[in-house]
Design a protein around this motif. Sequence first.
Motif, PDB file in Angstrom:
ATOM      1  N   HIS A  54       0.849  -1.189   0.000  1.00 48.32           N
ATOM      2  CA  HIS A  54       0.000   0.000   0.000  1.00 48.32           C
ATOM      3  C   HIS A  54       0.887   1.242   0.000  1.00 48.32           C
ATOM      4  CE1 HIS A  54      -3.275  -2.704   1.283  1.00 48.32           C
ATOM      5  NE2 HIS A  54      -2.359  -3.230   2.070  1.00 48.32           N
ATOM      6  N   ARG A  55       0.501   2.235  -0.774  1.00 47.02           N
ATOM      7  CA  ARG A  55       1.200   3.523  -0.787  1.00 47.02           C
ATOM      8  C   ARG A  55       0.474   4.436   0.203  1.00 47.02           C
ATOM      9  NH1 ARG A  55       3.970   6.998  -4.749  1.00 47.02           N
ATOM     10  NH2 ARG A  55       3.267   9.140  -4.408  1.00 47.02           N
ATOM     11  N   ILE A  56       1.210   4.953   1.183  1.00 40.65           N
ATOM     12  CA  ILE A  56       0.634   5.798   2.231  1.00 40.65           C
ATOM     13  C   ILE A  56       1.148   7.218   2.054  1.00 40.65           C
ATOM     14  CG2 ILE A  56       0.280   6.077   4.727  1.00 40.65           C
ATOM     15  CD1 ILE A  56      -0.583   3.298   3.684  1.00 40.65           C
ATOM     16  N   SER A  57       0.236   8.190   2.068  1.00 39.57           N
ATOM     17  CA  SER A  57       0.594   9.610   1.996  1.00 39.57           C
ATOM     18  C   SER A  57       0.054  10.318   3.230  1.00 39.57           C
ATOM     19  CB  SER A  57       0.002  10.262   0.744  1.00 39.57           C
ATOM     20  OG  SER A  57       0.552   9.698  -0.414  1.00 39.57           O
ATOM     21  N   VAL A  58       0.914  11.108   3.879  1.00 38.77           N
ATOM     22  CA  VAL A  58       0.532  11.829   5.093  1.00 38.77           C
ATOM     23  C   VAL A  58       0.689  13.320   4.818  1.00 38.77           C
ATOM     24  CG1 VAL A  58       0.898  12.061   7.577  1.00 38.77           C
ATOM     25  CG2 VAL A  58       1.433   9.898   6.442  1.00 38.77           C
ATOM     26  N   PHE A  59      -0.419  14.067   4.847  1.00 42.06           N
ATOM     27  CA  PHE A  59      -0.423  15.492   4.545  1.00 42.06           C
ATOM     28  C   PHE A  59      -0.508  16.371   5.782  1.00 42.06           C
ATOM     29  CE2 PHE A  59      -1.855  13.616   0.570  1.00 42.06           C
ATOM     30  CZ  PHE A  59      -1.154  14.358  -0.371  1.00 42.06           C
ATOM     31  N   ARG A  60      -1.161  15.889   6.853  1.00 39.11           N
ATOM     32  CA  ARG A  60      -1.359  16.719   8.049  1.00 39.11           C
ATOM     33  C   ARG A  60      -0.018  17.089   8.657  1.00 39.11           C
ATOM     34  NH1 ARG A  60      -5.483  13.423  11.556  1.00 39.11           N
ATOM     35  NH2 ARG A  60      -4.600  11.717  10.387  1.00 39.11           N
ATOM     36  N   PRO A  61       0.238  18.397   8.887  1.00 40.13           N
ATOM     37  CA  PRO A  61       1.579  18.854   9.290  1.00 40.13           C
ATOM     38  C   PRO A  61       2.189  18.140  10.490  1.00 40.13           C
ATOM     39  CG  PRO A  61       0.211  20.720   8.722  1.00 40.13           C
ATOM     40  CD  PRO A  61      -0.684  19.513   8.677  1.00 40.13           C
ATOM     41  N   GLY A  62       1.482  18.017  11.605  1.00 37.46           N
ATOM     42  CA  GLY A  62       2.078  17.364  12.780  1.00 37.46           C
ATOM     43  C   GLY A  62       2.365  15.894  12.529  1.00 37.46           C
ATOM     44  N   LEU A  63       1.378  15.186  11.997  1.00 35.61           N
ATOM     45  CA  LEU A  63       1.528  13.753  11.733  1.00 35.61           C
ATOM     46  C   LEU A  63       2.559  13.504  10.634  1.00 35.61           C
ATOM     47  CD1 LEU A  63       0.549  10.924  12.421  1.00 35.61           C
ATOM     48  CD2 LEU A  63      -1.298  11.243  10.762  1.00 35.61           C
ATOM     49  N   ARG A  64       2.562  14.358   9.625  1.00 35.46           N
ATOM     50  CA  ARG A  64       3.516  14.233   8.518  1.00 35.46           C
ATOM     51  C   ARG A  64       4.953  14.300   9.026  1.00 35.46           C
ATOM     52  NH1 ARG A  64       2.735  19.204   5.523  1.00 35.46           N
ATOM     53  NH2 ARG A  64       4.046  20.039   7.170  1.00 35.46           N
ATOM     54  N   ASP A  65       5.248  15.261   9.919  1.00 39.79           N
ATOM     55  CA  ASP A  65       6.606  15.443  10.419  1.00 39.79           C
ATOM     56  C   ASP A  65       7.036  14.320  11.357  1.00 39.79           C
ATOM     57  OD1 ASP A  65       6.606  17.779   8.943  1.00 39.79           O
ATOM     58  OD2 ASP A  65       5.945  19.006  10.639  1.00 39.79           O
ATOM     59  N   VAL A  66       6.117  13.881  12.218  1.00 39.69           N
ATOM     60  CA  VAL A  66       6.416  12.772  13.128  1.00 39.69           C
ATOM     61  C   VAL A  66       6.665  11.489  12.339  1.00 39.69           C
ATOM     62  CG1 VAL A  66       5.414  11.267  14.914  1.00 39.69           C
ATOM     63  CG2 VAL A  66       5.252  13.751  15.128  1.00 39.69           C
ATOM     64  N   THR A  67       5.847  11.262  11.313  1.00 37.36           N
ATOM     65  CA  THR A  67       6.025  10.076  10.473  1.00 37.36           C
ATOM     66  C   THR A  67       7.389  10.097   9.800  1.00 37.36           C
ATOM     67  OG1 THR A  67       3.650   9.957  10.044  1.00 37.36           O
ATOM     68  CG2 THR A  67       5.082   8.786   8.516  1.00 37.36           C
ATOM     69  N   TYR A  68       7.752  11.210   9.238  1.00 35.84           N
ATOM     70  CA  TYR A  68       9.032  11.335   8.537  1.00 35.84           C
ATOM     71  C   TYR A  68      10.206  11.115   9.487  1.00 35.84           C
ATOM     72  CZ  TYR A  68      12.821  13.288   5.772  1.00 35.84           C
ATOM     73  OH  TYR A  68      14.000  13.456   5.102  1.00 35.84           O
ATOM     74  N   GLN A  69      10.090  11.623  10.712  1.00 34.29           N
ATOM     75  CA  GLN A  69      11.201  11.569  11.654  1.00 34.29           C
ATOM     76  C   GLN A  69      11.345  10.211  12.346  1.00 34.29           C
ATOM     77  OE1 GLN A  69      11.033  14.669  14.573  1.00 34.29           O
ATOM     78  NE2 GLN A  69      13.133  14.333  15.245  1.00 34.29           N
ATOM     79  N   TYR A  70      10.237   9.540  12.694  1.00 32.30           N
ATOM     80  CA  TYR A  70      10.320   8.372  13.563  1.00 32.30           C
ATOM     81  C   TYR A  70       9.983   7.030  12.904  1.00 32.30           C
ATOM     82  CZ  TYR A  70      10.805  11.754  17.297  1.00 32.30           C
ATOM     83  OH  TYR A  70      11.252  12.773  18.088  1.00 32.30           O
ATOM     84  N   VAL A  71       9.228   7.015  11.843  1.00 27.71           N
ATOM     85  CA  VAL A  71       8.873   5.746  11.203  1.00 27.71           C
ATOM     86  C   VAL A  71      10.037   5.299  10.334  1.00 27.71           C
ATOM     87  CG1 VAL A  71       7.318   4.646   9.548  1.00 27.71           C
ATOM     88  CG2 VAL A  71       6.405   6.202  11.281  1.00 27.71           C
ATOM     89  N   LYS A  72      10.431   4.047  10.465  1.00 29.78           N
ATOM     90  CA  LYS A  72      11.576   3.515   9.722  1.00 29.78           C
ATOM     91  C   LYS A  72      11.200   2.204   9.042  1.00 29.78           C
ATOM     92  CE  LYS A  72      14.211   6.822  11.062  1.00 29.78           C
ATOM     93  NZ  LYS A  72      14.154   7.981  10.193  1.00 29.78           N
ATOM     94  N   LYS A  73      11.981   1.825   8.058  1.00 29.11           N
ATOM     95  CA  LYS A  73      11.783   0.560   7.350  1.00 29.11           C
ATOM     96  C   LYS A  73      11.733  -0.588   8.355  1.00 29.11           C
ATOM     97  CE  LYS A  73      13.847  -2.462   3.920  1.00 29.11           C
ATOM     98  NZ  LYS A  73      14.911  -2.614   2.913  1.00 29.11           N
ATOM     99  N   GLY A  74      10.734  -1.455   8.215  1.00 31.33           N
ATOM    100  CA  GLY A  74      10.575  -2.604   9.107  1.00 31.33           C
ATOM    101  C   GLY A  74       9.692  -2.342  10.307  1.00 31.33           C
TER     102      GLY A  74
END
Length: 144
Positions: free
Chosen positions: A95-115
């Motif tokens: 599945h391709r996931i896109s996160v647009f909401r500013p707070g959630l978008r930044d947290v996802t980018y910073q803390y979510v990792k492969k695996g």
Amino acid sequence: FWKLTCLFLQVLRQFVRHDSDTVGSLVLERSMNRVQLLGRVGQDPIMRQVDGKNPVTIFSLATNEMWRTGESETTQGALLFLCTIGDISQKTTWHRISVFRPGLRDVTYQYVKKGSRIFVEGKIDYGEYTDKNNVRRQATTIIA
């Protein structure tokens, strides 16, 4: 009883309207587009910004279905056992996931990792785009 009936009618009016062309027929006003996924992240999220629009964090998520094929047989002894004979099959869906909401978008980018094993809730979006070879393509995205 009457208060409950009035409350029910108020709630019902939010979801249903009368069609003015046909007397007595009802047309549903609201619908739902929601998806929940639990799976593993396939790549580290990337953040993109196109043509001055709001940035978006994008990543892939794998979900797995497993099932057993074959027959079941029962063996009796001191206890009753159920043994399943067959192969285990598995299907992975990406599945391709896109996160647009500013707070959630930044947290996802910073803390979510492969695996990482994560839960995603969002809506399904179907879109079209033209690839670099000028071929029109369709894409399905989960907007989280």
